[in-house]
Design an enzyme around this catalytic site. Structure first.
Site, short mmCIF file in Angstrom:
data_model
loop_
_atom_site.label_atom_id
_atom_site.label_comp_id
_atom_site.label_asym_id
_atom_site.label_seq_id
_atom_site.Cartn_x
_atom_site.Cartn_y
_atom_site.Cartn_z
N ASP A 120 -16.75 -1.10 -8.17
CA ASP A 120 -15.73 -0.51 -7.30
C ASP A 120 -15.56 0.99 -7.56
O ASP A 120 -15.56 1.80 -6.64
CB ASP A 120 -14.39 -1.22 -7.50
N LYS B 97 -3.90 -1.83 0.65
CA LYS B 97 -4.41 -3.00 -0.05
C LYS B 97 -4.18 -2.91 -1.56
O LYS B 97 -3.85 -3.91 -2.20
CB LYS B 97 -5.91 -3.17 0.25
N HIS C 246 -9.97 0.28 1.85
CA HIS C 246 -9.13 1.20 1.09
C HIS C 246 -9.94 2.19 0.27
O HIS C 246 -9.60 3.36 0.16
CB HIS C 246 -8.18 0.41 0.19
N ARG C 247 -11.05 1.72 -0.31
CA ARG C 247 -11.78 2.61 -1.20
C ARG C 247 -12.54 3.71 -0.44
O ARG C 247 -12.70 4.82 -0.95
CB ARG C 247 -12.74 1.83 -2.10
N ASP D 108 3.70 -11.37 -5.93
CA ASP D 108 3.18 -12.29 -6.94
C ASP D 108 4.00 -12.26 -8.23
O ASP D 108 4.25 -13.29 -8.84
CB ASP D 108 1.72 -11.93 -7.28
N GLU E 271 -15.47 -5.22 1.40
CA GLU E 271 -14.62 -5.09 2.59
C GLU E 271 -15.44 -4.71 3.82
O GLU E 271 -15.16 -5.11 4.94
CB GLU E 271 -13.54 -4.04 2.35
N ASN F 34 2.49 -17.31 -2.00
CA ASN F 34 1.04 -17.28 -1.86
C ASN F 34 0.40 -16.66 -3.11
O ASN F 34 -0.65 -16.05 -3.07
CB ASN F 34 0.65 -16.48 -0.61
#
Ligand code: DC
Length: 675
Positions: free
Chosen positions: A329, A432, A404-405, A52, A357, A99
């Site tokens: 999170d 991620k 991931h977490r 990005d 997720e 993207n």
């Protein structure tokens, strides 16, 4: 990154040292655009290097911004000289956005206000991501934007705007689809605020307020003070214009920092503590408020603008009851900290965990129970009571649900008082947000030597031990020690230095061995100083020299510390003839690999032929048998299986079968069951 099927974390004891966390993606791209719109040069530190940000930098360069260096170099700041809010008359460009939503939306807004002829496109998936609400808002102002494909979606054609009908009424934008639309307007419309107030009105409930907060904070650093009325109306005051702050640091991701804050609270009992570089107490990210929760549990946290230092305060940690709505999170990290608390911890108002997720309440409940905790789950809360005593902890294989977490927060269970390892399944799911999470964790964790597992693979020459050791190390994510290579290196270095490789010179050779500037890289190449000696070490002459120097007791002694230093987190596979007997006598698994002389001669023959080297199979066999006899009978480190090693005759087995057998034996020795 670990791409193994599982990663076994040895029991960990202590944490200390510094970790630098990667920059936040959302902050990186906002800063780049704001710097480009500003007057003056901005020096941007710690920019994230990702798809990005590369897309954004490329586009800014196409628009005429000076960017130096032209691409992101790790550790180096990027200097961006801004456009002072103007493009040259007749500006035009075709911009490819890949993207990158964080580039597409804000650039659409900025370019349609700046004026010029632009085409913005991306990968096919980008052409399925909505942008209609933003285009509608911009058209209210007089911006001219056309869809080149499906209405409501990129690619777009932008032409110079006509602001003649611009009125004082507020610009309306929907807030319930993507907060990026509002962010894009907030960053583009200061360009129109020279002589009049610009007002933006949100239609519908505004989602993701913490992201709008980040936008407003960054705007302020670039000289734009937006007036925020209850997240529904925003006013950019007349007279606003972009000014470079000179230097700016891109903050690291605050949610990623939570694991290291917890780590410090659990295991940093030294004065140095755990230092986190890249994010500080005054962070503009919502999850930074995790610090308050960590403090409530006992962490000692101090920090500056761009760093934090965490030390263990209260121990055991203090149980808490907390409404976690503001840190959804990072609150998962509190759930594993709760394993070390002095009572029951309740995390409430976390209904959103169920739609992330994975169903994170269900996942945390199941996995915490595997470790021995008593857990109660509700529709929007979780209540955790730690295992009562060390004996109540279980060795668990943690399922990670491609989340991931889950993977990152359960790594903290490795500090359990029972000294049990923790298995993390599918460790690569951390990619991620933090591909090198486990590497960063290991770099600041310590444990007793006996907790770091070593698998020894010994055996006679050409038994395939090198190949098998490499396979097993790869499957487990462990380090690899090819001890033969160290003797080969010593032989090479000594003969290059003109030394005779005999007993009379053994003190000199040993001194050389002690200082070997050796490095094994990730591609399994071996370096001596700045020279890649991988091939040189494979020669017959190298083998002969190694055989000579390895018979000298002083040299064997000199290489001892170097070999021991390979025993590092998360584990080691050591290959060589005295690994299980001399270097790692307490290794929990020792394998002595053999194969008949005929079979080994055949393997070596194949190997040589495949390299285009002519060879005679009978001569090879005679050679091997002679070497075996010499190695077994030599007085120094004779070739012999350790008493407690498992014998494996590989004559009739493939490489895969031998590796699978070694891994099966390893699995039997682990406390996780057959997994
Ligand atoms: O495994 P290799 O062929 O690369 O070993 C090179 C030489 O070093 C060989 O003669 C055996 C010796 N060696 C040793 O004495 N002890 C070890 N741990 C490894 C190798």
């Amino acid at each position: 990154m670990y791409s193994t099927t599982f990663l076994d974390l040895p029991a960990l004891a202590q944490a200390q040292g510094t970790v630098s966390l990667p920059g936040s993606k959302s902050i990186s791209n906002r800063v780049l655009l704001l710097a480009a719109l500003s007057q003056g040069t901005t020096v941007v530190h710690d920019l994230l290097d990702s798809d990005d940000t590369r897309v954004m930098l490329q586009a800014l360069q196409q628009l005429g911004c000076a960017v130096e260096p032209a691409a992101i170099v790790p550790g180096q700041p990027v200097r961006i000289t801004g456009l002072s809010g103007r493009l040259p008359a007749g500006a035009s460009a075709r911009l490819f956005m890949g993207n990158a939503g964080t580039a597409m939306r804000p650039l659409t807004a900025a370019l349609s206000v700046l004026g010029g002829d632009f085409q913005l496109s991306g990968v096919p998936r980008m052409h399925e991501r909505p942008i209609g609400d933003l285009v509608d808002a911009l058209r209210q102002l007089g911006c001219r934007i056309d869809y080149l494909g499906n209405p409501g979606f990129p690619p777009l054609h932008i032409q110079p705007p006509d602001f003649s009908a611009l009125q004082d009424q507020p610009i309306q934008v929907r807030g319930d689809v993507s907060s990026q639309f509002l962010t894009s307007l907030l960053m583009a419309l200061p360009l129109l605020a020279a002589t009049r107030d610009i007002r933006i009105e949100v239609v519908g409930e505004l989602i993701s307020k913490p992201y709008i907060h980040i936008t407003l904070e960054l705007l302020a650093r670039f000289g734009i003070a937006v007036h925020n009325e209850d997240w529904q109306r925003f006013t950019i005051p007349a007279g606003s214009h972009y000014r470079s702050p000179g230097e700016i640091h891109v903050e690291a991701d605050a949610s990623s920092a939570s694991y290291f804050i917890a780590l410090g609270a659990i295991a940093a009992d030294s004065a140095e503590g755990v230092r986190i570089l890249g994010v500080g107490q005054d962070s503009i990210q919502g999850d930074i408020r995790f610090i308050e929760a960590a403090r409530a549990m006992g962490a000692e946290v101090e920090g500056g603008p761009n760093w934090l230092r965490i030390r263990r305060g209260a121990w055991p940690l203090k149980a808490i009851s907390l409404d976690c709505n503001h840190i959804p999170d990072a609150a998962m990290t509190l759930a594993t900290m709760a394993l070390y608390a002095d009572g029951t911890t309740t995390l409430s108002n976390i209904a959103s965990w169920r739609v992330k997720e994975t169903d994170r309440i269900a996942a945390m409940t199941l996995e915490l129970r595997k470790l021995g905790a008593v857990v109660e789950e509700g529709a929007d809360y979780i209540r955790i009571t730690p295992p009562a005593t060390g004996a109540d902890w279980h060795a668990a294989s943690i399922h990670t649900y491609d989340d991931h977490r889950v993977a990152m927060c359960f790594s903290l269970a490795a500090f359990n008082p029972a000294g049990l390892p923790v298995r993390i399944e599918d460790p690569k799911c951390v990619a991620k947000t933090f591909p090198d999470y486990f590497e960063a964790l290991f770099s600041v964790c310590a444990t007793a030597r006996e907790h770091i597992p070593v698998i020894c693979i010994d055996g006679p020459t050409a038994s395939g031990k090198g190949t098998i050791a490499a396979e097993v190390a790869q499957a487990l994510g462990y380090h690899l020690l090819d001890s033969g290579a160290l003797y080969r290196l010593t032989g090479l270095a000594a003969s290059r230095a003109g030394m005779e490789l005999d007993e009379a010179h053994s003190a000199q050779i040993a001194a050389l061995a002690r200082e070997l500037p050796v490095r094994f890289d990730a591609e399994q190449r071996i370096w001596l100083g700045n020279e890649d000696v991988t091939l040189a070490l494979r020669s017959e002459e190298s083998g002969m020299n190694a055989s000579r120097v390895s018979a000298l007791p002083a040299v064997r002694e000199a290489l001892m510390d170097l070999q021991l230093s390979f025993q590092q987190l998360p584990g080691l596979v050591a290959d060589g003839r005295d690994m299980g007997t001399v270097i790692f006598p307490h290794a929990p698994l020792k394998v002595y690999l053999s194969a008949s002389a005929a079979c080994r001669a055949e393997r070596r023959h194949k190997q040589l032929i495949s390299k285009g080297i002519a060879a005679n199979i009978d001569a090879l066999r005679a050679d091997l048998e002679a070497r075996d006899a010499r190695d077994m009978n030599r007085s120094v480190a004779p070739l012999k299986p350790a008493q407690d090693s498992l014998l494996l005759d590989s004559s009739a087995l493939s490489i895969e079968e031998v590796a699978a057998q070694v891994l099966a034996w390893w699995q039997e020795r682990r406390p996780f069951g057959r997994g």
